[in-house]
Motif scaffolding. Sequence first.
Motif, PDB file in Angstrom:
ATOM      1  N   LEU A   1       0.836  -1.202   0.000  1.00 30.75           N
ATOM      2  CA  LEU A   1       0.000   0.000   0.000  1.00 30.75           C
ATOM      3  C   LEU A   1       0.871   1.252   0.000  1.00 30.75           C
ATOM      4  O   LEU A   1       0.601   2.219  -0.726  1.00 30.75           O
ATOM      5  N   GLY A   2       1.944   1.246   0.788  1.00 32.26           N
ATOM      6  CA  GLY A   2       2.848   2.394   0.831  1.00 32.26           C
ATOM      7  C   GLY A   2       3.426   2.686  -0.535  1.00 32.26           C
ATOM      8  O   GLY A   2       3.523   3.844  -0.960  1.00 32.26           O
ATOM      9  N   MET A   3       3.778   1.622  -1.281  1.00 30.57           N
ATOM     10  CA  MET A   3       4.339   1.826  -2.609  1.00 30.57           C
ATOM     11  C   MET A   3       3.283   2.390  -3.558  1.00 30.57           C
ATOM     12  O   MET A   3       3.573   3.264  -4.367  1.00 30.57           O
ATOM     13  N   TRP A   4       2.051   1.886  -3.445  1.00 26.24           N
ATOM     14  CA  TRP A   4       0.974   2.409  -4.296  1.00 26.24           C
ATOM     15  C   TRP A   4       0.753   3.894  -4.034  1.00 26.24           C
ATOM     16  O   TRP A   4       0.525   4.679  -4.957  1.00 26.24           O
ATOM     17  N   VAL A   5       0.808   4.303  -2.756  1.00 24.43           N
ATOM     18  CA  VAL A   5       0.629   5.720  -2.428  1.00 24.43           C
ATOM     19  C   VAL A   5       1.760   6.539  -3.043  1.00 24.43           C
ATOM     20  O   VAL A   5       1.538   7.593  -3.640  1.00 24.43           O
ATOM     21  N   PHE A   6       2.993   6.026  -2.932  1.00 21.03           N
ATOM     22  CA  PHE A   6       4.117   6.734  -3.547  1.00 21.03           C
ATOM     23  C   PHE A   6       3.915   6.854  -5.065  1.00 21.03           C
ATOM     24  O   PHE A   6       4.136   7.914  -5.657  1.00 21.03           O
ATOM     25  N   LEU A   7       3.461   5.760  -5.686  1.00 16.16           N
ATOM     26  CA  LEU A   7       3.267   5.796  -7.133  1.00 16.16           C
ATOM     27  C   LEU A   7       2.155   6.775  -7.515  1.00 16.16           C
ATOM     28  O   LEU A   7       2.204   7.394  -8.588  1.00 16.16           O
ATOM     29  N   ALA A   8       1.155   6.952  -6.629  1.00 18.59           N
ATOM     30  CA  ALA A   8       0.102   7.947  -6.893  1.00 18.59           C
ATOM     31  C   ALA A   8       0.724   9.343  -6.964  1.00 18.59           C
ATOM     32  O   ALA A   8       0.350  10.150  -7.824  1.00 18.59           O
ATOM     33  N   THR A   9       1.685   9.625  -6.082  1.00 20.04           N
ATOM     34  CA  THR A   9       2.347  10.936  -6.150  1.00 20.04           C
ATOM     35  C   THR A   9       3.195  11.032  -7.413  1.00 20.04           C
ATOM     36  O   THR A   9       3.340  12.109  -7.996  1.00 20.04           O
ATOM     37  N   GLU A  10       3.726   9.903  -7.862  1.00 23.38           N
ATOM     38  CA  GLU A  10       4.532   9.895  -9.085  1.00 23.38           C
ATOM     39  C   GLU A  10       3.670  10.187 -10.315  1.00 23.38           C
ATOM     40  O   GLU A  10       4.135  10.827 -11.264  1.00 23.38           O
ATOM     41  N   VAL A  11       2.421   9.688 -10.289  1.00 16.77           N
ATOM     42  CA  VAL A  11       1.494   9.972 -11.390  1.00 16.77           C
ATOM     43  C   VAL A  11       1.366  11.484 -11.562  1.00 16.77           C
ATOM     44  O   VAL A  11       1.392  12.019 -12.670  1.00 16.77           O
ATOM     45  N   LEU A  12       1.267  12.195 -10.419  1.00 16.90           N
ATOM     46  CA  LEU A  12       1.102  13.651 -10.489  1.00 16.90           C
ATOM     47  C   LEU A  12       2.423  14.345 -10.804  1.00 16.90           C
ATOM     48  O   LEU A  12       2.442  15.421 -11.410  1.00 16.90           O
ATOM     49  N   PHE A  13       3.533  13.751 -10.382  1.00 15.14           N
ATOM     50  CA  PHE A  13       4.855  14.281 -10.703  1.00 15.14           C
ATOM     51  C   PHE A  13       5.019  14.338 -12.227  1.00 15.14           C
ATOM     52  O   PHE A  13       5.356  15.373 -12.808  1.00 15.14           O
ATOM     53  N   PHE A  14       4.736  13.219 -12.884  1.00 13.89           N
ATOM     54  CA  PHE A  14       4.769  13.192 -14.346  1.00 13.89           C
ATOM     55  C   PHE A  14       3.580  13.947 -14.928  1.00 13.89           C
ATOM     56  O   PHE A  14       3.647  14.457 -16.048  1.00 13.89           O
ATOM     57  N   GLY A  15       2.478  14.008 -14.163  1.00 15.93           N
ATOM     58  CA  GLY A  15       1.250  14.636 -14.634  1.00 15.93           C
ATOM     59  C   GLY A  15       1.452  16.078 -15.063  1.00 15.93           C
ATOM     60  O   GLY A  15       0.855  16.538 -16.039  1.00 15.93           O
ATOM     61  N   GLY A  16       2.291  16.813 -14.335  1.00 19.63           N
ATOM     62  CA  GLY A  16       2.559  18.202 -14.693  1.00 19.63           C
ATOM     63  C   GLY A  16       3.125  18.304 -16.096  1.00 19.63           C
ATOM     64  O   GLY A  16       2.731  19.172 -16.885  1.00 19.63           O
ATOM     65  N   LEU A  17       4.053  17.387 -16.424  1.00 18.60           N
ATOM     66  CA  LEU A  17       4.646  17.394 -17.765  1.00 18.60           C
ATOM     67  C   LEU A  17       3.615  16.990 -18.818  1.00 18.60           C
ATOM     68  O   LEU A  17       3.587  17.542 -19.915  1.00 18.60           O
ATOM     69  N   PHE A  18       2.774  15.999 -18.469  1.00 18.84           N
ATOM     70  CA  PHE A  18       1.738  15.594 -19.414  1.00 18.84           C
ATOM     71  C   PHE A  18       0.773  16.755 -19.676  1.00 18.84           C
ATOM     72  O   PHE A  18       0.331  16.954 -20.815  1.00 18.84           O
ATOM     73  N   ALA A  19       0.465  17.513 -18.629  1.00 18.22           N
ATOM     74  CA  ALA A  19      -0.436  18.662 -18.791  1.00 18.22           C
ATOM     75  C   ALA A  19       0.208  19.707 -19.704  1.00 18.22           C
ATOM     76  O   ALA A  19      -0.447  20.236 -20.606  1.00 18.22           O
ATOM     77  N   ALA A  20       1.505  19.992 -19.484  1.00 13.03           N
ATOM     78  CA  ALA A  20       2.198  20.964 -20.327  1.00 13.03           C
ATOM     79  C   ALA A  20       2.195  20.481 -21.777  1.00 13.03           C
ATOM     80  O   ALA A  20       1.941  21.252 -22.713  1.00 13.03           O
ATOM     81  N   TYR A  21       2.461  19.195 -21.956  1.00 13.56           N
ATOM     82  CA  TYR A  21       2.458  18.611 -23.300  1.00 13.56           C
ATOM     83  C   TYR A  21       1.095  18.813 -23.971  1.00 13.56           C
ATOM     84  O   TYR A  21       1.013  19.232 -25.131  1.00 13.56           O
ATOM     85  N   LEU A  22       0.036  18.515 -23.220  1.00 10.01           N
ATOM     86  CA  LEU A  22      -1.318  18.590 -23.768  1.00 10.01           C
ATOM     87  C   LEU A  22      -1.637  20.013 -24.233  1.00 10.01           C
ATOM     88  O   LEU A  22      -2.134  20.216 -25.347  1.00 10.01           O
ATOM     89  N   VAL A  23      -1.304  20.995 -23.388  1.00 10.22           N
ATOM     90  CA  VAL A  23      -1.578  22.390 -23.723  1.00 10.22           C
ATOM     91  C   VAL A  23      -0.871  22.773 -25.027  1.00 10.22           C
ATOM     92  O   VAL A  23      -1.486  23.293 -25.971  1.00 10.22           O
TER      93      VAL A  23
END
Lengths: 230, 97
Positions: free
Chosen positions: A39-61
Amino acid sequence: LPSAETPAPGVHERVEHAHHPALMHHFDDLDQQREAASLGMWVFLATEVLFFGGLFAAYLVYRVWYPNAFGEASRELDIVLGSINTAVLISSSLTMAMAVHAAALGRRRTLMLFLVFTMLFGAAFLGIKAYEYYEKYLEHHIPGANFQFHGPDAPHAQIFFSLYFAMTGLHAAHMVIGLGLMTVLLFMAWRRYFSPEWHSPVEIGGLYWHFVDIIWIFLFPLLYLVDRHS
Amino acid sequence: MAHYIVPPRTYYLVFAALLLLTALTTGVAFVNLGVFSPIVAMTIAVVKALMVVLFFMHLKYGSRLNWVVGATAIFWLGILLALAMSDYLTRPAAVVS
């Protein structure tokens, strides 16, 4: 013994498990400890989704704003190397899954072998990536003072290449960290740390590795396959 | 509660499917599908990611709590992308160029 009390009748099984050397005192049993680690690893990976998410958002724009420049710039990427690398990374995920499987069965040598295969695929991925970066360097496609692009929309093609290097660079950094984790796991396996009852580091190391694979599964079409048919 | 051990056969099938989908998405990228090109590419990527998450990452077999965390991550990512685009897509075109 610190306590001479006999445990209540219902907790006999748990006391048995408590003798496992890997069991931390704040967990009831190894299963609970294992689920907490996962569970701890899944929570960390959830934060990683958002870490990369910023770049994906910039890409999309920027892709929505400059679809033609993104298509032109994307066609400059080497689709053969890109798809080979995708296959290499998927293979590394298979060997990682097989490593976790071997750990669950207590097959130490098989586990070590699959960890080595995973590292080899990971290193091959980084090698191919480094070669692609070198090609971009030769073509002056690295954003900055020496950037050159022979197309109608060079400034916006440069934005594509900025995102290309930021996204694949962050992904490659995760691969390097993954290789470090695999090295630690290999050492732990060699020192006989793991057993079928306890091999959480292999499991959550695997979760991390597969997550990095998933990031690439999205990077590949977004960067290499934008507008190939034109 | 001993945890379920996934048979290697499942992993091989997932691996083969992932390779096939990679070949498919690469091939289909050369076909002009107009606005559907990115939609097809992203759909294939989502299917591949789901296969990795469900089978390689054992989400299918693990604790329900992991589902909650995974769904939360996607939900937050959705907020990030949707709210960002709700701004950028509704600006006057003059600002863009």
